[in-house]
Design a protein around this motif. Structure first.
Motif, PDB file in Angstrom:
ATOM      1  N   SER A 303       0.836  -1.208   0.000  1.00  0.00           N
ATOM      2  CA  SER A 303       0.000   0.000   0.000  1.00  0.00           C
ATOM      3  C   SER A 303       0.868   1.255   0.000  1.00  0.00           C
ATOM      4  N   ALA A 304       1.983   1.222   0.709  1.00  0.00           N
ATOM      5  CA  ALA A 304       2.891   2.373   0.702  1.00  0.00           C
ATOM      6  C   ALA A 304       3.469   2.586  -0.693  1.00  0.00           C
ATOM      7  N   GLY A 305       3.811   1.494  -1.373  1.00  0.00           N
ATOM      8  CA  GLY A 305       4.314   1.619  -2.734  1.00  0.00           C
ATOM      9  C   GLY A 305       3.274   2.164  -3.687  1.00  0.00           C
ATOM     10  N   ALA A 306       2.028   1.731  -3.542  1.00  0.00           N
ATOM     11  CA  ALA A 306       0.963   2.232  -4.401  1.00  0.00           C
ATOM     12  C   ALA A 306       0.732   3.722  -4.182  1.00  0.00           C
ATOM     13  N   ALA A 307       0.773   4.158  -2.922  1.00  0.00           N
ATOM     14  CA  ALA A 307       0.603   5.582  -2.633  1.00  0.00           C
ATOM     15  C   ALA A 307       1.740   6.400  -3.226  1.00  0.00           C
ATOM     16  N   LEU A 308       2.972   5.886  -3.110  1.00  0.00           N
ATOM     17  CA  LEU A 308       4.114   6.585  -3.693  1.00  0.00           C
ATOM     18  C   LEU A 308       3.982   6.686  -5.215  1.00  0.00           C
ATOM     19  N   LEU A 309       3.511   5.614  -5.834  1.00  0.00           N
ATOM     20  CA  LEU A 309       3.299   5.631  -7.283  1.00  0.00           C
ATOM     21  C   LEU A 309       2.239   6.659  -7.669  1.00  0.00           C
ATOM     22  N   ALA A 310       1.165   6.733  -6.904  1.00  0.00           N
ATOM     23  CA  ALA A 310       0.087   7.670  -7.218  1.00  0.00           C
ATOM     24  C   ALA A 310       0.556   9.117  -7.127  1.00  0.00           C
ATOM     25  N   LEU A 311       1.405   9.418  -6.142  1.00  0.00           N
ATOM     26  CA  LEU A 311       1.823  10.794  -5.898  1.00  0.00           C
ATOM     27  C   LEU A 311       3.112  11.169  -6.612  1.00  0.00           C
ATOM     28  N   ALA A 312       3.710  10.215  -7.319  1.00  0.00           N
ATOM     29  CA  ALA A 312       4.983  10.485  -7.992  1.00  0.00           C
ATOM     30  C   ALA A 312       4.791  11.509  -9.107  1.00  0.00           C
ATOM     31  N   THR A 313       5.736  12.423  -9.195  1.00  0.00           N
ATOM     32  CA  THR A 313       5.715  13.420 -10.263  1.00  0.00           C
ATOM     33  C   THR A 313       6.811  13.185 -11.286  1.00  0.00           C
ATOM     34  N   GLY A 314       7.695  12.255 -11.008  1.00  0.00           N
ATOM     35  CA  GLY A 314       8.774  11.939 -11.937  1.00  0.00           C
ATOM     36  C   GLY A 314       8.954  10.442 -12.073  1.00  0.00           C
ATOM     37  N   PRO A 315       9.653  10.008 -13.113  1.00  0.00           N
ATOM     38  CA  PRO A 315       9.816   8.575 -13.344  1.00  0.00           C
ATOM     39  C   PRO A 315      10.554   7.847 -12.228  1.00  0.00           C
ATOM     40  N   GLY A 379      -9.387  10.906 -13.445  1.00  0.00           N
ATOM     41  CA  GLY A 379      -7.947  10.777 -13.569  1.00  0.00           C
ATOM     42  C   GLY A 379      -7.440   9.550 -12.831  1.00  0.00           C
ATOM     43  N   ALA A 380      -6.188   9.175 -13.084  1.00  0.00           N
ATOM     44  CA  ALA A 380      -5.648   7.928 -12.546  1.00  0.00           C
ATOM     45  C   ALA A 380      -5.143   8.045 -11.116  1.00  0.00           C
ATOM     46  N   VAL A 381      -4.894   9.268 -10.644  1.00  0.00           N
ATOM     47  CA  VAL A 381      -4.328   9.420  -9.296  1.00  0.00           C
ATOM     48  C   VAL A 381      -5.322   8.971  -8.233  1.00  0.00           C
ATOM     49  N   LEU A 382      -6.576   9.397  -8.344  1.00  0.00           N
ATOM     50  CA  LEU A 382      -7.575   9.062  -7.326  1.00  0.00           C
ATOM     51  C   LEU A 382      -7.784   7.551  -7.187  1.00  0.00           C
ATOM     52  N   PRO A 383      -8.034   6.795  -8.252  1.00  0.00           N
ATOM     53  CA  PRO A 383      -8.201   5.351  -8.068  1.00  0.00           C
ATOM     54  C   PRO A 383      -6.951   4.664  -7.548  1.00  0.00           C
ATOM     55  N   THR A 384      -5.772   5.178  -7.888  1.00  0.00           N
ATOM     56  CA  THR A 384      -4.544   4.578  -7.359  1.00  0.00           C
ATOM     57  C   THR A 384      -4.439   4.790  -5.855  1.00  0.00           C
ATOM     58  N   LEU A 385      -4.794   5.996  -5.394  1.00  0.00           N
ATOM     59  CA  LEU A 385      -4.794   6.253  -3.952  1.00  0.00           C
ATOM     60  C   LEU A 385      -5.844   5.409  -3.242  1.00  0.00           C
ATOM     61  N   LEU A 386      -7.004   5.231  -3.872  1.00  0.00           N
ATOM     62  CA  LEU A 386      -8.030   4.381  -3.276  1.00  0.00           C
ATOM     63  C   LEU A 386      -7.544   2.936  -3.172  1.00  0.00           C
ATOM     64  N   CYS A 387      -6.811   2.476  -4.174  1.00  0.00           N
ATOM     65  CA  CYS A 387      -6.236   1.126  -4.108  1.00  0.00           C
ATOM     66  C   CYS A 387      -5.238   1.016  -2.958  1.00  0.00           C
ATOM     67  N   ALA A 388      -4.441   2.071  -2.763  1.00  0.00           N
ATOM     68  CA  ALA A 388      -3.487   2.060  -1.649  1.00  0.00           C
ATOM     69  C   ALA A 388      -4.220   1.974  -0.314  1.00  0.00           C
ATOM     70  N   LEU A 389      -5.285   2.757  -0.166  1.00  0.00           N
ATOM     71  CA  LEU A 389      -6.061   2.721   1.076  1.00  0.00           C
ATOM     72  C   LEU A 389      -6.720   1.363   1.278  1.00  0.00           C
ATOM     73  N   ALA A 390      -7.294   0.801   0.229  1.00  0.00           N
ATOM     74  CA  ALA A 390      -7.958  -0.493   0.352  1.00  0.00           C
ATOM     75  C   ALA A 390      -6.960  -1.599   0.684  1.00  0.00           C
ATOM     76  N   THR A 391      -5.777  -1.536   0.092  1.00  0.00           N
ATOM     77  CA  THR A 391      -4.750  -2.543   0.381  1.00  0.00           C
ATOM     78  C   THR A 391      -4.296  -2.448   1.826  1.00  0.00           C
ATOM     79  N   ALA A 392      -4.090  -1.223   2.303  1.00  0.00           N
ATOM     80  CA  ALA A 392      -3.700  -1.047   3.704  1.00  0.00           C
ATOM     81  C   ALA A 392      -4.800  -1.523   4.639  1.00  0.00           C
ATOM     82  N   ALA A 393      -6.046  -1.223   4.305  1.00  0.00           N
ATOM     83  CA  ALA A 393      -7.155  -1.670   5.143  1.00  0.00           C
ATOM     84  C   ALA A 393      -7.236  -3.186   5.207  1.00  0.00           C
ATOM     85  N   ALA A 394      -7.001  -3.848   4.068  1.00  0.00           N
ATOM     86  CA  ALA A 394      -7.026  -5.308   4.059  1.00  0.00           C
ATOM     87  C   ALA A 394      -5.912  -5.873   4.934  1.00  0.00           C
ATOM     88  N   GLY A 395      -4.710  -5.281   4.840  1.00  0.00           N
ATOM     89  CA  GLY A 395      -3.605  -5.761   5.663  1.00  0.00           C
ATOM     90  C   GLY A 395      -3.851  -5.556   7.148  1.00  0.00           C
TER      91      GLY A 395
END
Length: 407
Positions: A303-315, A379-395
């Motif tokens: 989930s931390a990796g997914a959040a970082l991917l969502a908020l990344a501004t560079g490659p 946009g793609a940022v919001l669903p990616t952040l939601l995936c990060a939250l859902a993954t963390a909640a599952a864990g």
């Protein structure tokens, strides 16, 4: 530190070796996976020439029969034996890939041929996947099962990384026929390996009540068992919330940032590399003492990796995020897989594997559709952040529940 085979060991010098029959079977399986990955690329490439709708139709022709028949496939494997089902499946696919190669060489790649080939693949997968998923338990003692499954996962990730480039080379050299011939060779290798590997615990047991009732009994057993029920729910949550992050949302994020296709490929490669690293470490050193905690920790890491991917501004940050997500994915898979296999009774090994496949497939299909629609709207940022939250909640939910926390 004990050096007996009755308990897991962690020292590289003292850990018990994996059984040779399993290693032989694994070599054959990885050859088959590599051939399949190359053929899947070739089918997708040929289908794309007919348009996006045709490409989607070919993918659907694989997933629909696989999803619809997988519970029946698990019951068949438990009744007649996993090895017999795999031998039959490999023989059918050997004949089918040879026929595909000959037909494509003579008539090209009409859409009906691609759909027919995809339907055969999906149907055989429905019976083959539950049988194959149960084989590690049939060939490896319980104390070595985490390492065995991690080694299998590492090989699977290697096949994913190499399959598409290999498929591209085969298509360039010989078209769809060339990829089909290569896959036929891989099925021949698997057949030869299976003829030599004979699991000791592969004899069907228990009363025969009809295949449909036997398939339903696998579902009832899993729902009634607290550990299996929790593990299957967690697997579904991970499939729906974590798998789309890199496969679906990663390319959408790359396009939103204006990155090139090569950069998007690096993002996907980071995830595969992270998973491969963890799988290699577990195969070498062994799993954590508490598998349930390890699986939950993997989801929290991912989930931390997914959040970082969502908020990344560079490659660079995006690749780092996908790599962390891959590390978490590998940690999760390497610990949940042994829990499911060891939690199933010998009479229901393939049926529980079939249910695991079904849960993951349905969750992934639903989430891909919903996340794709949300990405189009917001946009793609919001669903990616939601995936990060859902993954963390599952864990965190898994850590809070006693069934997995104490496993």
């Amino acid at each position: 530190m004990t050096t007996t085979t009755d308990a897991p060991t962690r020292g590289a010098a003292t850990r018990p070796a994996l059984p040779r029959p399993y290693l032989l079977w694994l070599v054959g399986t990885q050859a088959g996976l590599l051939g399949d990955a190359a053929l899947y690329f070739a089918l997708g490439w040929a289908a794309s020439a007919h348009g996006g709708g045709a490409a989607g139709l070919v993918l659907t022709a694989i997933t629909v029969p696989r999803t619809a028949l997988v519970l029946l496939g698990g019951a068949v494997a438990d009744r007649f034996g996993a090895r017999r089902v795999m031998l039959a499946g490999d023989a059918v696919m050997l004949a089918a890939t040879v026929a595909l190669a000959l037909t494509a060489a003579d008539r090209g790649t009409p859409l009906w041929l691609l759909v027919a080939a995809a339907a055969v693949i999906g149907t055989v997968d429905a019976f083959y996947l539950p049988a194959s998923g149960s084989m590690p338990r049939r060939l490896v003692p319980a104390d070595r099962l985490p390492r065995a499954l991690a080694l299998r996962q590492a090989g699977g990730q290697g096949a994913v990384l190499l399959g598409a480039p290999l498929g591209g080379l085969l298509v360039t050299a010989g078209g769809l026929s060339g990829a089909a011939v290569a896959d036929a060779v891989s099925f021949g290798v698997v057949l030869l390996v299976l003829l030599r590997v004979r699991p000791a615990a592969d004899e069907p047991t228990g009363p025969r009540t009809g295949l449909l009732r036997e398939a339903a009994s696998g579902v009832r057993l899993a729902l009634a068992d607290p550990l299996l029920r929790a593990a299957l729910l967690l697997a579904g949550a991970a499939a729906g919330a974590l798998l789309p992050v890199v496969s679906l949302l990663g390319p959408l994020l790359a396009r939103a940032h204006g990155w090139a296709a090569g950069t998007a490929g690096l993002v996907s490669g980071g995830q595969a590399a992270g998973t491969l690293v963890v799988a290699g470490l577990v195969a070498w050193r062994g799993a954590l003492p508490r598998a349930g905690v390890g699986a939950a920790a993997g989801l929290c890491t991912a989930s931390a990796g997914a959040a970082l991917l969502a908020l990344a501004t560079g490659p660079v940050a995006a690749v780092a995020g996908s790599t962390v997500a891959g590390l978490g994915s590998g940690l999760f898979a390497c610990h949940l897989g042994p829990l499911v296999l060891t939690g199933a009774p010998p009479t229901h090994l393939s049926r529980v594997q079939a249910l695991l496949t079904l849960v993951q497939s349905v969750a992934l299909a639903l989430s891909n559709t919903l996340l794709g629609l949300l990405a189009d709207a917001a946009g793609a940022v919001l669903p990616t952040l939601l995936c990060a939250l859902a993954t963390a909640a599952a864990g965190l939910t898994a850590l809070a529940g006693p069934a997995l926390r104490r496993a």
